[in-house]
Design an enzyme around this catalytic site. Sequence first.
Site, PDB file in Angstrom:
ATOM      1  N   TYR A  30      12.525  -2.724  -0.518  1.00 57.41           N
ATOM      2  CA  TYR A  30      11.832  -2.060  -1.619  1.00 57.41           C
ATOM      3  C   TYR A  30      11.218  -0.779  -1.077  1.00 57.41           C
ATOM      4  CZ  TYR A  30       8.610  -1.506  -5.628  1.00 57.41           C
ATOM      5  OH  TYR A  30       7.905  -1.039  -6.726  1.00 57.41           O
ATOM      6  N   LYS A  69      15.814  -1.435  -3.444  1.00 56.43           N
ATOM      7  CA  LYS A  69      15.178  -1.020  -4.693  1.00 56.43           C
ATOM      8  C   LYS A  69      14.605   0.354  -4.423  1.00 56.43           C
ATOM      9  CE  LYS A  69      11.540  -1.949  -8.045  1.00 56.43           C
ATOM     10  NZ  LYS A  69      10.369  -2.785  -8.440  1.00 56.43           N
TER      11      LYS A  69
END
Length: 296
Positions: free
Chosen positions: A130, A158
Amino acid sequence: MTLTGVYVPLITPFDATGAADFAALEALANETLAAGASGLVALGTTAEPTSLNAAEQRGVVDVIARACRERSAHLLVGASTVEAVNVLCCRPGVTAALSVVPPFLRPGEAGVVAHFAALATVSPVPLVVYHVPYRTGQNLSADAIRRLADLDGVVGIKYAVGGIDTATLELLADLPAEFAVLGGDDAFISPLLALGAHGGVLASAHVATARFVELVDAWRGGTAARARTLGHHLAAISSAMFAEPNPTVIKAVLHAQGRIPTAAVRLPLLAAGPDAAESALQQVDTQGHAIVGARR
C-alpha cells in the site's frame, strides 16, 4: 495470479450502542460482491481498524471472509507487521495481505524494499504493497516499485499517490509482469485505468459499485468513450465522498440509504457534517441519473 477489477475496502458499521454491527457488515459485503466487485478488503483504513479491539477485528475478518468464500471472491486483509501477517496463517481463503509502506520513519527506498523482502519471507500469504506517500511521508520511484515487484511474494500495489505524476507514467509505461497496479485514489481511478492499471481499491465503490466495475471493464475492454463518460461522473461522486476524512461521508451516505444502522465513527474521527453528507447524496443521485441517461 494478477489481481484485477474492483476491491471494496469495507467500513465497519456501528450500531446505536456503539458496538460493531456484524449483520450490517455482512449485508454490505454481499451487496458489493453481488454488484460485481472482484473482492473485498477487511481491516483497511476505511474500516477504522485502529479503533477496533482484537475481538472486533477478528469478527470483521470472519464476516468478510465468509462472504468472499461463499461468492468465490478475493479477500485482502490489512496486515502490515510480522505479527499481523502471521495471524493470517490460520485463515484459509485470504488472497493477500494489504501492507502499508512503513509510515513516518521515511526509511528511504532501499529500506522500504528491504522491509517488504523481510515481510514477504515470513508472510503465509502474498503481499500487496500500500503506497500512499501523503500519509506515510515516503515517496517511491518507478524503479523502486519494480524492485518491489521482483520480490517473491509481492503480487501488487495499491497505488495512491494523489494524482498522476512522472513516476506513475514511468511505471505504467512498462508494467512488471504478473504484478497488479490497483488505484487507491478514487477520483483518479479513471485516468489510472486508461494508462494501464489493473483495477482499484475504491472506498467510493460502497455506492455505485456496479458502475465502478463497469468503468474498469470499459477501460480494460477498450471501450474508451463509455469509460470516459463513466469516469467523469464517478469522479464527482468520489470527490464528494472524500470531502471530509474517510470514511465519515461514506458512512453518512450509507446510513441515509438505510444500509447501515448509524453513521457513527470512532475517535479520533468525527461524524461528517450535514452539508458534506447532503452534497454527497446529491452527487450520488445526480451522477447516477446522468450515467443511466448517457447509456440511452
